[in-house]
Scaffold this motif. Structure first.
Motif, PDB file in Angstrom:
ATOM      1  N   HIS A 179       0.989  -1.313   0.145  1.00 26.76           N
ATOM      2  CA  HIS A 179       0.257  -0.013  -0.067  1.00 26.76           C
ATOM      3  C   HIS A 179       0.869   1.087  -0.004  1.00 26.76           C
ATOM      4  CE1 HIS A 179      -2.712   3.246   1.695  1.00 26.76           C
ATOM      5  NE2 HIS A 179      -3.575   2.602   0.830  1.00 26.76           N
ATOM      6  N   LYS A 180       1.783   1.239   0.743  1.00 27.53           N
ATOM      7  CA  LYS A 180       2.941   2.316   0.787  1.00 27.53           C
ATOM      8  C   LYS A 180       3.620   2.719  -0.524  1.00 27.53           C
ATOM      9  CE  LYS A 180       7.041   4.026   3.226  1.00 27.53           C
ATOM     10  NZ  LYS A 180       8.106   3.519   4.093  1.00 27.53           N
ATOM     11  N   LYS A 181       3.935   1.487  -1.322  1.00 32.17           N
ATOM     12  CA  LYS A 181       4.440   1.686  -2.539  1.00 32.17           C
ATOM     13  C   LYS A 181       3.391   2.185  -3.635  1.00 32.17           C
ATOM     14  CE  LYS A 181       8.048   0.903  -4.890  1.00 32.17           C
ATOM     15  NZ  LYS A 181       9.200   1.938  -4.785  1.00 32.17           N
ATOM     16  N   MET A 182       2.353   1.851  -3.420  1.00 35.07           N
ATOM     17  CA  MET A 182       1.057   2.239  -4.378  1.00 35.07           C
ATOM     18  C   MET A 182       1.243   3.580  -4.322  1.00 35.07           C
ATOM     19  SD  MET A 182      -2.850   1.240  -4.322  1.00 35.07           S
ATOM     20  CE  MET A 182      -3.062   2.181  -2.766  1.00 35.07           C
ATOM     21  N   MET A 183       1.216   4.206  -3.037  1.00 36.10           N
ATOM     22  CA  MET A 183       0.971   5.734  -2.761  1.00 36.10           C
ATOM     23  C   MET A 183       2.298   6.334  -3.161  1.00 36.10           C
ATOM     24  SD  MET A 183      -2.102   5.746  -1.656  1.00 36.10           S
ATOM     25  CE  MET A 183      -2.373   7.480  -1.027  1.00 36.10           C
ATOM     26  N   GLU A 184       3.354   5.732  -3.030  1.00 39.59           N
ATOM     27  CA  GLU A 184       4.497   6.442  -3.666  1.00 39.59           C
ATOM     28  C   GLU A 184       4.385   6.691  -5.272  1.00 39.59           C
ATOM     29  OE1 GLU A 184       7.649   4.297  -2.124  1.00 39.59           O
ATOM     30  OE2 GLU A 184       7.587   5.137  -0.121  1.00 39.59           O
ATOM     31  N   LEU A 185       3.912   5.517  -5.836  1.00 37.78           N
ATOM     32  CA  LEU A 185       3.813   5.716  -7.458  1.00 37.78           C
ATOM     33  C   LEU A 185       2.848   6.754  -7.531  1.00 37.78           C
ATOM     34  CD1 LEU A 185       3.788   1.884  -7.625  1.00 37.78           C
ATOM     35  CD2 LEU A 185       5.756   3.220  -8.729  1.00 37.78           C
ATOM     36  N   LYS A 186       1.402   6.639  -7.154  1.00 41.07           N
ATOM     37  CA  LYS A 186       0.528   7.217  -7.355  1.00 41.07           C
ATOM     38  C   LYS A 186       1.110   9.231  -7.179  1.00 41.07           C
ATOM     39  CE  LYS A 186      -2.337   9.213  -4.365  1.00 41.07           C
ATOM     40  NZ  LYS A 186      -3.288   9.710  -3.517  1.00 41.07           N
ATOM     41  N   GLU A 187       1.926   9.329  -6.160  1.00 40.42           N
ATOM     42  CA  GLU A 187       2.370  10.683  -5.905  1.00 40.42           C
ATOM     43  C   GLU A 187       3.350  10.856  -7.090  1.00 40.42           C
ATOM     44  OE1 GLU A 187       1.347  13.220  -3.995  1.00 40.42           O
ATOM     45  OE2 GLU A 187      -0.223  11.637  -3.419  1.00 40.42           O
ATOM     46  N   GLU A 188       4.217  10.176  -7.517  1.00 44.30           N
ATOM     47  CA  GLU A 188       5.129  10.349  -8.607  1.00 44.30           C
ATOM     48  C   GLU A 188       4.571  10.575  -9.834  1.00 44.30           C
ATOM     49  OE1 GLU A 188       9.315   8.541 -10.491  1.00 44.30           O
ATOM     50  OE2 GLU A 188       8.143   7.440  -8.845  1.00 44.30           O
ATOM     51  N   ALA A 189       3.679   9.724 -10.145  1.00 39.57           N
ATOM     52  CA  ALA A 189       2.711  10.188 -11.230  1.00 39.57           C
ATOM     53  C   ALA A 189       1.979  11.474 -11.376  1.00 39.57           C
ATOM     54  CB  ALA A 189       1.647   9.024 -11.452  1.00 39.57           C
ATOM     55  N   LEU A 190       1.399  11.727 -10.190  1.00 40.83           N
ATOM     56  CA  LEU A 190       0.650  13.170 -10.073  1.00 40.83           C
ATOM     57  C   LEU A 190       1.689  14.316 -10.132  1.00 40.83           C
ATOM     58  CD1 LEU A 190      -1.929  12.475  -7.223  1.00 40.83           C
ATOM     59  CD2 LEU A 190      -2.550  12.583  -9.695  1.00 40.83           C
ATOM     60  N   ASN A 191       2.736  14.019  -9.505  1.00 43.21           N
ATOM     61  CA  ASN A 191       3.651  15.134  -9.720  1.00 43.21           C
ATOM     62  C   ASN A 191       4.333  15.552 -11.128  1.00 43.21           C
ATOM     63  OD1 ASN A 191       3.603  15.722  -6.828  1.00 43.21           O
ATOM     64  ND2 ASN A 191       5.263  14.390  -6.505  1.00 43.21           N
ATOM     65  N   MET A 192       4.603  14.588 -11.738  1.00 46.64           N
ATOM     66  CA  MET A 192       4.662  14.520 -13.182  1.00 46.64           C
ATOM     67  C   MET A 192       3.443  15.526 -13.967  1.00 46.64           C
ATOM     68  SD  MET A 192       6.553  10.846 -14.609  1.00 46.64           S
ATOM     69  CE  MET A 192       6.635  11.715 -16.345  1.00 46.64           C
ATOM     70  N   ILE A 193       2.546  14.951 -13.461  1.00 42.77           N
ATOM     71  CA  ILE A 193       1.410  15.698 -14.457  1.00 42.77           C
ATOM     72  C   ILE A 193       1.125  17.313 -13.785  1.00 42.77           C
ATOM     73  CG2 ILE A 193      -1.131  15.832 -14.369  1.00 42.77           C
ATOM     74  CD1 ILE A 193       0.211  13.847 -16.387  1.00 42.77           C
ATOM     75  N   LYS A 194       1.479  17.506 -12.479  1.00 48.55           N
ATOM     76  CA  LYS A 194       1.438  18.714 -11.948  1.00 48.55           C
ATOM     77  C   LYS A 194       2.792  19.526 -12.689  1.00 48.55           C
ATOM     78  CE  LYS A 194      -0.324  17.653  -7.425  1.00 48.55           C
ATOM     79  NZ  LYS A 194      -0.131  17.477  -5.952  1.00 48.55           N
ATOM     80  N   GLU A 195       3.642  18.912 -13.079  1.00 46.36           N
ATOM     81  CA  GLU A 195       4.949  19.520 -13.527  1.00 46.36           C
ATOM     82  C   GLU A 195       4.417  20.127 -15.091  1.00 46.36           C
ATOM     83  OE1 GLU A 195       8.315  17.341 -13.312  1.00 46.36           O
ATOM     84  OE2 GLU A 195       8.323  17.435 -11.479  1.00 46.36           O
ATOM     85  N   LYS A 196       3.792  19.252 -15.491  1.00 46.02           N
ATOM     86  CA  LYS A 196       3.221  19.336 -16.980  1.00 46.02           C
ATOM     87  C   LYS A 196       2.389  20.553 -17.013  1.00 46.02           C
ATOM     88  CE  LYS A 196       6.074  16.501 -18.676  1.00 46.02           C
ATOM     89  NZ  LYS A 196       7.186  16.924 -19.704  1.00 46.02           N
ATOM     90  N   ILE A 197       1.575  20.582 -15.947  1.00 48.04           N
ATOM     91  CA  ILE A 197       0.206  21.569 -16.001  1.00 48.04           C
ATOM     92  C   ILE A 197       0.758  23.036 -15.578  1.00 48.04           C
ATOM     93  CG2 ILE A 197      -1.531  22.379 -14.590  1.00 48.04           C
ATOM     94  CD1 ILE A 197      -2.285  19.489 -14.361  1.00 48.04           C
ATOM     95  N   ALA A 198       1.954  22.807 -15.026  1.00 45.42           N
ATOM     96  CA  ALA A 198       2.613  24.106 -14.405  1.00 45.42           C
ATOM     97  C   ALA A 198       3.459  24.838 -15.524  1.00 45.42           C
ATOM     98  CB  ALA A 198       3.529  23.951 -13.332  1.00 45.42           C
ATOM     99  N   ASP A 199       3.897  23.923 -16.554  1.00 43.37           N
ATOM    100  CA  ASP A 199       4.712  24.364 -17.686  1.00 43.37           C
ATOM    101  C   ASP A 199       3.663  24.976 -18.572  1.00 43.37           C
ATOM    102  OD1 ASP A 199       7.119  23.495 -16.667  1.00 43.37           O
ATOM    103  OD2 ASP A 199       7.184  21.629 -17.574  1.00 43.37           O
ATOM    104  N   ALA A 200       2.666  23.989 -18.800  1.00 44.70           N
ATOM    105  CA  ALA A 200       1.794  24.725 -19.669  1.00 44.70           C
ATOM    106  C   ALA A 200       1.133  26.128 -19.300  1.00 44.70           C
ATOM    107  CB  ALA A 200       0.450  23.570 -20.011  1.00 44.70           C
ATOM    108  N   GLY A 201       0.892  25.984 -17.972  1.00 45.80           N
ATOM    109  CA  GLY A 201       0.197  27.322 -17.447  1.00 45.80           C
ATOM    110  C   GLY A 201       1.156  28.220 -17.598  1.00 45.80           C
TER     111      GLY A 201
END
Length: 208
Positions: free
Chosen positions: A120-142
């Motif tokens: 479960h801990k590993k799953m949450m880490e993977l989720k956060e890493e994926a979300l951070n990637m998207i956040k970076e892309k959204i920030a760049d697009a912004g």
């Protein structure tokens, strides 16, 4: 590796293909990485479900053990549990994977020795890493959008002065044209006066 060969690989390829399909090959590697992270998180979650309660998750449990699949909860438990627990788990998976009581015993051991908690801990880490990637892309697009907006604002701010300058130039041209026409008329009048004076002079000379 087993996990990466499953949905993670499929989702990664889909995300990468999406970037290529819209002519953004520059984003293909990062989108593939994002898809892999999402796929890994999904597969870890699915592995956790196999150690749950059938009534709570809506699907049979213990299937991975029956099929001798090495999912993350089981892998972690085999790597960290005491040697006697490791031997018992291996024996169940290899020799008693069709025995419901033995399968349930394996599920209990994986819970007891932290396999589910770790997964479960590993799953949450993977989720956060994926979300951070998207956040970076959204920030760049912004940032790009803000840059475009600023450029538009600059253009809009210049638009009014330019339009005002054009209007002034039009007025100046009209004034010059009007003044020119007036000068032409005045010049013509002067020519007419000169003509009249010359005619008068000729008349006087004839009389003499």
């Amino acid at each position: 590796d087993v996990i990466r060969q499953k949905p993670a690989s499929l989702i990664a390829t889909c995300c990468e293909s999406g970037a290529v399909a819209v002519d953004r090959e520059d984003m293909a590697p990062s989108m593939r990485k994002f898809g892999e992270l999402v796929g890994l998180a999904f597969q870890v979650k699915d592995g956790i479900f196999d150690y749950g309660t059938p009534g709570n998750i809506g699907k049979p449990t213990g299937i991975d053990i029956r099929e001798r699949k090495m999912t993350l909860p089981l892998i972690y438990t085999l790597n960290t549990a005491p040697i006697e627990v490791k031997k018992e788990l291996i024996n169940i998976v290899k020799n008693h994977n069709e025995n419901p009581k033995k399968v349930q015993r394996a599920i209990e051991l994986v819970h007891q020795y932290g396999g589910i908690e770790y997964a479960h801990k590993k799953m949450m880490e993977l989720k956060e890493e994926a979300l951070n990637m998207i956040k970076e892309k959204i920030a760049d697009a912004g940032k790009k959008i803000l840059t475009i907006v600023d450029e538009i604002k600059v253009k809009e701010s210049l638009k009014k002065p330019v339009e005002e300058s054009i209007e002034l130039m039009k007025k100046e041209i009209l004034n010059i044209e009007e003044e020119f026409n007036n000068n032409v008329i005045e010049f013509q009048k002067n020519l007419d006066r000169i003509g009249i004076l010359q005619n008068d002079k000729l008349e006087v000379e004839k009389r003499k």
